[in-house]
Scaffold this motif. Structure first.
Motif, PDB file in Angstrom:
ATOM      1  N   ASP A 253      -4.873  13.797   0.303  1.00  0.00           N
ATOM      2  CA  ASP A 253      -3.692  13.700  -0.132  1.00  0.00           C
ATOM      3  C   ASP A 253      -3.275  12.152  -0.492  1.00  0.00           C
ATOM      4  O   ASP A 253      -4.224  11.335  -0.268  1.00  0.00           O
ATOM      5  N   GLU A 254      -2.128  11.802  -0.904  1.00  0.00           N
ATOM      6  CA  GLU A 254      -1.731  10.260  -1.254  1.00  0.00           C
ATOM      7  C   GLU A 254      -1.920   9.517   0.160  1.00  0.00           C
ATOM      8  O   GLU A 254      -1.665   8.273   0.089  1.00  0.00           O
ATOM      9  N   LEU A 255      -1.766   9.901   1.368  1.00  0.00           N
ATOM     10  CA  LEU A 255      -1.706   9.375   2.435  1.00  0.00           C
ATOM     11  C   LEU A 255      -2.930   9.127   2.862  1.00  0.00           C
ATOM     12  O   LEU A 255      -3.278   8.442   4.104  1.00  0.00           O
ATOM     13  N   GLY A 256      -3.894   9.713   2.544  1.00  0.00           N
ATOM     14  CA  GLY A 256      -5.403   9.484   2.987  1.00  0.00           C
ATOM     15  C   GLY A 256      -5.889  10.723   3.751  1.00  0.00           C
ATOM     16  O   GLY A 256      -7.024  10.574   4.437  1.00  0.00           O
ATOM     17  N   CYS A 257      -5.266  11.579   4.158  1.00  0.00           N
ATOM     18  CA  CYS A 257      -5.758  12.694   5.004  1.00  0.00           C
ATOM     19  C   CYS A 257      -6.299  13.760   4.355  1.00  0.00           C
ATOM     20  O   CYS A 257      -6.386  13.959   2.999  1.00  0.00           O
ATOM     21  N   VAL A 258      -7.383  14.220   5.014  1.00  0.00           N
ATOM     22  CA  VAL A 258      -8.536  15.213   4.310  1.00  0.00           C
ATOM     23  C   VAL A 258      -8.402  16.490   5.219  1.00  0.00           C
ATOM     24  O   VAL A 258      -8.480  16.437   6.418  1.00  0.00           O
TER      25      VAL A 258
ATOM     26  N   ALA B  46      13.079 -16.414  -3.963  1.00  0.00           N
ATOM     27  CA  ALA B  46      14.095 -15.545  -3.928  1.00  0.00           C
ATOM     28  C   ALA B  46      13.832 -14.241  -4.462  1.00  0.00           C
ATOM     29  O   ALA B  46      13.203 -14.072  -5.425  1.00  0.00           O
ATOM     30  N   LEU B  47      14.235 -13.154  -3.920  1.00  0.00           N
ATOM     31  CA  LEU B  47      14.036 -11.831  -4.171  1.00  0.00           C
ATOM     32  C   LEU B  47      14.904 -11.318  -5.239  1.00  0.00           C
ATOM     33  O   LEU B  47      16.203 -11.447  -5.035  1.00  0.00           O
ATOM     34  N   LEU B  48      14.478 -11.112  -6.457  1.00  0.00           N
ATOM     35  CA  LEU B  48      15.355 -10.667  -7.527  1.00  0.00           C
ATOM     36  C   LEU B  48      15.396  -9.234  -7.539  1.00  0.00           C
ATOM     37  O   LEU B  48      16.695  -8.936  -7.999  1.00  0.00           O
ATOM     38  N   TRP B  49      14.571  -8.489  -7.138  1.00  0.00           N
ATOM     39  CA  TRP B  49      14.872  -7.013  -6.969  1.00  0.00           C
ATOM     40  C   TRP B  49      13.899  -6.286  -6.250  1.00  0.00           C
ATOM     41  O   TRP B  49      12.712  -6.818  -6.180  1.00  0.00           O
ATOM     42  N   GLY B  50      14.009  -5.238  -5.405  1.00  0.00           N
ATOM     43  CA  GLY B  50      12.958  -4.429  -4.656  1.00  0.00           C
ATOM     44  C   GLY B  50      13.155  -3.034  -4.969  1.00  0.00           C
ATOM     45  O   GLY B  50      14.143  -2.571  -5.407  1.00  0.00           O
ATOM     46  N   GLY B  51      12.291  -1.971  -4.615  1.00  0.00           N
ATOM     47  CA  GLY B  51      12.047  -0.908  -4.823  1.00  0.00           C
ATOM     48  C   GLY B  51      10.962  -0.222  -3.917  1.00  0.00           C
ATOM     49  O   GLY B  51      10.096  -0.820  -3.273  1.00  0.00           O
ATOM     50  N   ASP B  52      11.208   1.186  -3.736  1.00  0.00           N
ATOM     51  CA  ASP B  52      10.349   1.997  -2.917  1.00  0.00           C
ATOM     52  C   ASP B  52       9.981   3.141  -3.506  1.00  0.00           C
ATOM     53  O   ASP B  52      10.748   4.046  -3.754  1.00  0.00           O
ATOM     54  N   TYR B  53       8.738   3.113  -3.800  1.00  0.00           N
ATOM     55  CA  TYR B  53       8.298   4.287  -4.678  1.00  0.00           C
ATOM     56  C   TYR B  53       7.782   5.354  -3.727  1.00  0.00           C
ATOM     57  O   TYR B  53       7.473   6.529  -4.338  1.00  0.00           O
ATOM     58  N   ARG B  54       7.566   5.212  -2.485  1.00  0.00           N
ATOM     59  CA  ARG B  54       7.039   6.306  -1.532  1.00  0.00           C
ATOM     60  C   ARG B  54       5.807   7.095  -2.123  1.00  0.00           C
ATOM     61  O   ARG B  54       5.701   7.970  -2.003  1.00  0.00           O
ATOM     62  N   ARG B  55       4.988   6.223  -2.605  1.00  0.00           N
ATOM     63  CA  ARG B  55       3.734   6.594  -3.241  1.00  0.00           C
ATOM     64  C   ARG B  55       2.366   5.499  -2.748  1.00  0.00           C
ATOM     65  O   ARG B  55       2.716   4.488  -2.768  1.00  0.00           O
ATOM     66  N   TYR B  56       1.325   6.176  -2.813  1.00  0.00           N
ATOM     67  CA  TYR B  56       0.097   5.317  -2.330  1.00  0.00           C
ATOM     68  C   TYR B  56      -0.309   4.555  -3.603  1.00  0.00           C
ATOM     69  O   TYR B  56      -0.398   5.000  -4.720  1.00  0.00           O
TER      70      TYR B  56
ATOM     71  N   LYS C  71       0.974  -1.199   0.017  1.00  0.00           N
ATOM     72  CA  LYS C  71       0.005   0.028   0.006  1.00  0.00           C
ATOM     73  C   LYS C  71       0.819   1.172  -0.096  1.00  0.00           C
ATOM     74  O   LYS C  71       0.413   2.304  -0.463  1.00  0.00           O
ATOM     75  N   GLN C  72       2.061   1.243   0.646  1.00  0.00           N
ATOM     76  CA  GLN C  72       2.996   2.365   0.880  1.00  0.00           C
ATOM     77  C   GLN C  72       3.840   2.463  -0.455  1.00  0.00           C
ATOM     78  O   GLN C  72       4.780   3.410  -0.419  1.00  0.00           O
ATOM     79  N   GLY C  73       3.885   1.610  -1.343  1.00  0.00           N
ATOM     80  CA  GLY C  73       4.680   1.795  -2.767  1.00  0.00           C
ATOM     81  C   GLY C  73       6.021   0.965  -2.492  1.00  0.00           C
ATOM     82  O   GLY C  73       6.764   1.237  -3.336  1.00  0.00           O
ATOM     83  N   MET C  74       5.935  -0.068  -1.762  1.00  0.00           N
ATOM     84  CA  MET C  74       7.070  -1.153  -1.602  1.00  0.00           C
ATOM     85  C   MET C  74       6.988  -2.247  -2.697  1.00  0.00           C
ATOM     86  O   MET C  74       5.806  -3.006  -2.574  1.00  0.00           O
ATOM     87  N   ALA C  75       7.912  -2.299  -3.469  1.00  0.00           N
ATOM     88  CA  ALA C  75       7.517  -3.213  -4.649  1.00  0.00           C
ATOM     89  C   ALA C  75       8.763  -4.255  -4.456  1.00  0.00           C
ATOM     90  O   ALA C  75       9.941  -4.022  -4.068  1.00  0.00           O
ATOM     91  N   GLY C  76       8.498  -5.516  -5.209  1.00  0.00           N
ATOM     92  CA  GLY C  76       9.161  -6.653  -5.010  1.00  0.00           C
ATOM     93  C   GLY C  76       9.001  -7.394  -6.313  1.00  0.00           C
ATOM     94  O   GLY C  76       7.929  -7.665  -6.459  1.00  0.00           O
ATOM     95  N   ARG C  77      10.221  -8.348  -6.709  1.00  0.00           N
ATOM     96  CA  ARG C  77      10.027  -9.132  -7.683  1.00  0.00           C
ATOM     97  C   ARG C  77      10.490 -10.469  -7.223  1.00  0.00           C
ATOM     98  O   ARG C  77      11.797 -10.394  -6.837  1.00  0.00           O
ATOM     99  N   PHE C  78       9.947 -11.524  -7.236  1.00  0.00           N
ATOM    100  CA  PHE C  78      10.107 -12.694  -6.576  1.00  0.00           C
ATOM    101  C   PHE C  78      10.339 -14.003  -7.481  1.00  0.00           C
ATOM    102  O   PHE C  78       9.181 -14.030  -8.417  1.00  0.00           O
TER     103      PHE C  78
END
Length: 676
Positions: free
Chosen positions: A431-436, A184-194, A172-179
């Motif tokens: 906003d992208e964090l859900g705050c109004v 086995a984790l092939l690569w990971g990434g943090d997009y920091r976006r909802y 949900k917070q934009g943490m990506a992974g390819r397994f």
């Protein structure tokens, strides 16, 4: 996008007994797996014929499908690609699961509620993903568990990578992974976006990650390196990819079709939010809407012969048609018309806003950060811009001096939605964090804020200077103002019904529950209700706080005390916006394909125009007869002829009122006879 670019149009409807809760499409063959809220599920061919039927004990909430014609890492395909073997997975809300394999074998599973099943594209097995725990179980073709491995959670989306197999996940917070298939984790990434949806193309070399803040990103499946950005300037819920194209489904009901390089080749609109999408190699787009229906869209390539072929370098006037730069790849030019009709603002999707008068003379062009969400033109001539990343003021220059621009407030979290109040004094944002929050329109300072929604992001946000209301994806409706916050007190009979927030005025929010229209006060209690004969397609708050209610075949006015007017004839098409006239009357702007129809409240057609390319959106002034229409990469400015005095007076007063029977004296809650 060129003004002559084709559009996506609805061609058909997939019929199921209930509301469709899950859908998936195999690109190579167009085989479609879908299930509804009654547990009915099945597989359809691209021509709409049913291939197989299945039944679950609870509502279907997840579906996945794969056909042998798509190949695998071993390159195995059937000789006859017209009738390939199909593997599909269906999951019910109560945790009942079903896996089908070529040859008719069916595997029944008992899952934990919330778990999802994905078919392994490169092998005979499947994966069971637990989104909350971030846990993946690997099963063989007979359903036996083989191994288990963790992934970043909570998982918002997961997809099995075509041909090469294995999983890609997005939190949900934009943490990506390819397994890999063995964990086995092939690569990971943090997009920091909802995050929203995730998709893999049939070649297995690209993954499309969807984000609610701006659009989608395309990454290499092998390395995770970003290879493209699909910035459509609005929340993208889901994506799908064929061998040569990518389709994006958006929260506002729009559908965008691009090639693999990200160039927009077609677009269209649906009646409600697109929550699921599939794209076949033949160019068919299947969309699952928030109303529980599945529709087929195809590209309409017909173009008017007199379409403008040579666009101006920036902005230029051609008759009454104001053309934006047609080389702009933005799928939608955002437009806002000043209250007095003296000017309008156009955002071109490339972090630039243009302010010009109705004759096409550009007064200023200003750069801004992020995509334009909404704008407000003040009586002083200053323009306030709300973008995904800042609040900016454009000050009108004095005589002989140039206009200036300044950032009023920068934003740490990107905005997803922004709506100015009716008088421009306040701004409601999410906003992208859900705050109004409610912001001061002049300074950008916080006035009030609602508690974080813990991932259940707002699906509707609007407000006045006094208070604001929003509805989350789960259906909860919350009101808040300075120092207070509360949920709507829904009547007991509606507690379990689907209630939709449709409008917010100075007096409070308005909701629709099936065919009942209910107005609430800001204290959360119902004020009055009206029983309709059909579910309204649109509800708008007029400047004087009356409600305009559009139902099939008619338009109704509902007064501030719940009294209902007689029906007003309506043109064909969709109500795109409500504007005003110099005499104080109300204009209704209807759009249907390339046609724009402007009528007043008595139902008299004031203007009808057919344009060169499909109409995406329209804006109108609140007190003058100016309508600006957004096309694909273009704007058309239309002057509405003045009406006769009698028509204007009728528009001001409104048609004869129908007093609702059994109205309580206090008007805390009133009921009326059915209208429709």
């Amino acid at each position: 996008m060129s003004p002559s670019a084709p559009r996506l149009v609805v061609r058909g409807l997939l019929a199921l007994p209930g509301r469709v809760g899950a859908m998936c499409l195999a690109p190579a063959t167009g085989a479609l797996a879908a299930g509804d809220d009654r547990g009915e599920s099945g597989i359809w061919n691209a021509d709409g014929s049913r291939r197989a039927s299945f039944r679950l004990a609870s509502a279907v909430v997840w579906a996945d499908v794969w056909t042998e014609a798509e190949g695998s890492a071993r390159g195995a395909t059937r000789p006859d690609a017209r009738t390939p073997g199909v593997r599909a997975a269906f999951v019910g809300a109560a945790g009942d699961g079903l896996i089908t394999v070529p040859g008719g074998t069916t595997i029944r599973l008992r899952l934990k509620p919330g778990q999802r099943v994905l078919v392994d594209r490169a092998g005979p097995g499947f994966f069971v993903v637990d989104p909350q725990r971030g846990d993946v179980q690997v099963h063989d073709g007979a359903g036996r568990p083989l191994r288990r491995f963790p992934v970043p959670g909570p998982v918002e989306a997961a997809v099995c990578v075509a041909r090469t197999g294995g999983l890609a996940t997005l939190s949900k917070q934009g943490m990506a992974g390819r397994f890999a298939a063995w964990g086995a984790l092939l690569w990971g990434g943090d997009y920091r976006r909802y995050a929203a949806g995730l998709a893999s193309d049939p070649q297995g070399d690209r993954i499309i990650a969807c984000f609610l803040s701006f659009g989608a990103e395309v990454v290499q499946a092998s390395s995770g390196a970003r290879v493209g950005v699909l910035n459509v300037g609005r929340p993208v819920e889901c994506a799908a990819a064929s061998s040569s194209q990518i389709a994006l489904g958006c929260s506002d009901g729009s559908v965008v079709l691009t090639d693999r390089s990200g160039r927009i080749v077609a677009e269209g609109r649906a009646a409600s939010k697109v929550v699921g999408i599939g794209l076949s190699d033949a160019g068919q787009v299947f969309i699952r809407l928030g109303d529980g229906t599945v529709r087929l869209m195809e590209v309409e390539s017909a173009v008017a012969e007199d379409a403008v072929a040579a666009p101006a370098p920036s902005l230029a006037i051609v008759g009454r048609r104001l053309l934006a730069n047609a080389s702009d790849s933005s799928p939608r030019v955002r437009i806002v018309v000043a209250c007095d009709g003296s000017r309008f603002v156009a955002g071109d999707g490339r972090e630039r806003a243009t302010i010009c008068d109705p004759d096409g003379r550009v007064s200023v062009q200003v750069s801004h950060a992020g995509a334009l969400l909404d704008a407000w033109v003040q009586p002083s001539g200053d323009v306030l811009l709300a973008t995904t990343r800042e609040i900016r003021r454009v000050r009108a220059g004095e005589a002989g001096s140039a206009a200036t621009s300044e950032s009023v407030r920068g934003l740490s979290a990107e905005l997803v939605r922004a709506n100015w109040s009716a008088d421009g004094g306040g701004l409601v944002v999410s906003d992208e964090l859900g705050c109004v929050r409610m912001l001061d329109g002049a300074t950008g300072a916080d006035i009030a804020a609602a508690s974080p929604t813990r991932g259940d992001h707002p699906d509707y946000v609007a407000g006045s200077q006094v208070a604001a209301a929003f509805q989350t994806r789960s259906g909860a409706i919350r009101c808040f103002g300075v120092g207070w916050e509360r949920d709507l007190a829904l009547p007991g009979k509606l507690a379990s019904s689907a209630v939709k927030l449709v409008a917010v005025g100075r007096q409070g929010p308005v909701v629709v529950a099936a065919t009942e229209l209910i107005a609430f006060a800001w204290d959360g209690r119902p004020a009055w209700s009206v029983q309709l004969r059909a579910t309204p397609s649109a509800v708008r708050v007029l400047a004087d706080e009356r409600l305009l209610v559009v139902v099939p075949g008619a338009v109704h006015l509902v007064e501030r005390d719940g009294c209902v007017s007689r029906a007003i004839p309506r043109p064909e098409g969709t109500l795109s916006c409500v504007g005003g006239t110099d005499g104080g009357g109300v204009l209704l702007v209807w759009t249907d394909g390339r046609r724009v129809t402007v009528s007043d409240l008595p139902g008299v057609v004031r203007l009808e125009e057919t344009l060169e390319s499909p109409v995406l959106a329209a804006a109108a002034s609140r007190s003058a007869g100016l309508v600006a229409v957004s096309l694909a990469g273009a704007i058309v400015a239309l002057r509405v002829p003045p009406a006769a005095a009698a028509a204007v007076q009728s528009s001001i007063a409104g048609p004869s009122r129908v007093q609702a029977p059994h109205v309580q004296a206090s008007h805390v809650r009133a009921s009326s006879g059915a209208i429709g």
